[in-house]
Design an enzyme around this catalytic site. Structure first.
Site, PDB file in Angstrom:
ATOM      1  N   LYS A  84       0.836  -1.208   0.000  1.00  0.00           N
ATOM      2  CA  LYS A  84       0.000   0.000   0.000  1.00  0.00           C
ATOM      3  C   LYS A  84       0.874   1.263   0.000  1.00  0.00           C
ATOM      4  O   LYS A  84       2.078   1.187   0.270  1.00  0.00           O
ATOM      5  CB  LYS A  84      -0.921  -0.018   1.227  1.00  0.00           C
ATOM      6  CG  LYS A  84      -0.184   0.062   2.546  1.00  0.00           C
ATOM      7  CD  LYS A  84      -1.082  -0.296   3.721  1.00  0.00           C
ATOM      8  CE  LYS A  84      -0.286  -0.204   5.012  1.00  0.00           C
ATOM      9  NZ  LYS A  84      -0.989  -0.849   6.137  1.00  0.00           N
TER      10      LYS A  84
ATOM     11  N   TYR B  25      15.561  31.053   5.113  1.00  0.00           N
ATOM     12  CA  TYR B  25      14.372  31.802   5.524  1.00  0.00           C
ATOM     13  C   TYR B  25      14.327  31.948   7.040  1.00  0.00           C
ATOM     14  O   TYR B  25      14.603  30.984   7.772  1.00  0.00           O
ATOM     15  CB  TYR B  25      13.108  31.061   5.091  1.00  0.00           C
ATOM     16  CG  TYR B  25      12.862  31.055   3.610  1.00  0.00           C
ATOM     17  CD1 TYR B  25      12.745  32.240   2.889  1.00  0.00           C
ATOM     18  CD2 TYR B  25      12.730  29.843   2.934  1.00  0.00           C
ATOM     19  CE1 TYR B  25      12.504  32.214   1.525  1.00  0.00           C
ATOM     20  CE2 TYR B  25      12.483  29.814   1.573  1.00  0.00           C
ATOM     21  CZ  TYR B  25      12.369  31.007   0.869  1.00  0.00           C
ATOM     22  OH  TYR B  25      12.124  30.972  -0.464  1.00  0.00           O
TER      23      TYR B  25
END
Ligand SMILES: *Cc1c(COP(=O)(O)O)cnc(C)c1O
Length: 377
Positions: free
Chosen positions: A43, A269
């Protein structure tokens, strides 16, 4: 090669992990009994490794069944060429069910509502549909509650177009060796099967074990086991010594720029990292859009030129910075986020611990733009 950040997936490692599990099961199965079959869980894009190539490799290795989360994933597996049966784990009560029939997928029936929807769809397709019955023994997510089956099962068992091929459950605490819920779930599962038998239903296949249960207790093996994590070469921490497996995935990139900064200057940043001395900063073209968590800034490390160096400043969308002052570094040098370099290794578990997460999440979040490159042994 266009982008220099990529995940390398060693299909040989996947196959050898599959064989290691097979041998582990065989060695501990009493003489004269058949070892459990292996349902390989693929999955979530095979835990980020790439569903198609991984599924085909596991099919070649001998998986008798694959398992995925929903119908869409099952269709992708068929389109990749998977031939063996495919079990869909998810709840199907509000899905379009036609894909089950068009692509030959095996549904889980985990609620009375799903039973009604499956019966209606099977009737429309004029087929008898085999399903796996999910019993909820304590996870309290999907499945028929173990303690009121007498009330919830009769309608499902009477459905003319459905046939119960297997019964299964799923553990909540298999990786926690001290938690009492594990044994309680096993007991509840036994009593649920007794209830089924009292109604004349003895499914051909019983399964319960995820990787952790498989490793800790043969009483969970029944007719089949459902490993995911272990196939990819990771073991739950509490059971890491039980069976040797090899990580199949490594995540690599390259330095694309190097610059020297002065004491007191910042990087990235928010200017969150401020150099306490002259530093050599290298930029690596992989960021949070690639699944590298923002919390790695100031916490994580990478391998470059055989050294461990820190990730500094804020992780940006498409790149991050490392402090490579401890030795030479040039544009083009290989950077390892996960995997081995120069005798050292960064594991998925280690990255998970830096960001307060679990190995499953680290793998599943690897971004879709990261190319997966496969090799054969
Ligand atoms: C994901 C999953 C597994 C595999 O779990 P691992 O811990 O990765 O081995 C098995 N069964 C079900 C129902 C699952 O959802």
């Amino acid at each position: 090669m266009i982008r220099c950040t990529f995940a390398h997936v060693d299909l040989g490692a996947l196959e050898s992990n599959f064989r290691a599990i097979e041998a582990f099961l065989a060695a501990r199965t009493p003489a004269g009994r058949r070892p459990p079959a292996i349902v390989a869980v693929v999955k979530a894009n095979a835990y980020g490794h790439g569903a198609g190539p991984v599924a085909l490799a596991l099919e070649r290795a001998g998986a008798t069944m694959l398992a995925c989360a929903d119908i869409e994933e099952g269709i992708a597996l068929r389109e990749a060429g998977v031939q063996v049966p495919i079990l869909v784990f998810g709840a199907l009560s509000v899905s379009d069910l036609d894909g089950l029939f068009e692509y030959g997928l095996t549904p889980t029936c985990s609620t009375p509502g799903a039973g009604k929807a499956l019966q209606a769809a099977a009737q429309r397709h004029r087929q008898v549909l085999e399903y796996h019955l999910k019993i909820d023994t304590g996870l309290n997510r999907l499945g028929f509650r173990h303690d009121n089956l007498d009330r919830t099962l009769p309608e499902l068992l009477a459905a003319p177009n459905l046939r119960c091929a297997a019964v299964y459950t799923h553990f909540a605490t298999a990786d926690d060796l001290a938690h009492p819920l594990f044994d309680l779930q096993l007991e509840r599962f036994a009593s649920a099967r007794a209830t089924l038998a009292s109604r004349g239903v003895v499914p051909a296949t019983v399964h319960a074990a995820n990787s952790a249960a498989l490793l800790r207790d043969p009483a969970t093996w029944f007719d089949a086991v459902r490993p995911g994590l272990l196939l990819y070469g990771l073991a739950p921490a509490a059971l890491s010594g039980v069976l040797a497996v090899r990580p199949a995935l490594s995540l690599r990139s390259r330095v694309v720029a190097v610059k020297n900064i002065r004491q007191g200057e910042s990087v990235g940043y928010g200017a969150r990292y401020v150099a306490d001395a002259p530093r050599r900063i290298a930029t690596v073209p992989a960021g949070y859009a690639d699944g590298l968590d923002t919390r790695l800034g100031g916490r994580g490390e990478v391998l470059v030129n055989g050294r461990r160096v820190p990730i500094v400043g804020a992780v940006s969308m498409d790149m991050l910075a490392i402090d490579a002052s401890s030795g030479p570094v040039y544009a083009g040098d290989e950077v390892v986020f996960l995997g081995e370099q120069g005798g050292d290794r960064i594991t998925v578990a280690e990255m998970a611990s830096w960001i307060g997460s679990i190995p499953y999440e680290v793998l599943c979040r690897l971004g879709s733009r990261i190319e997966r490159r496969y090799n054969r042994p």
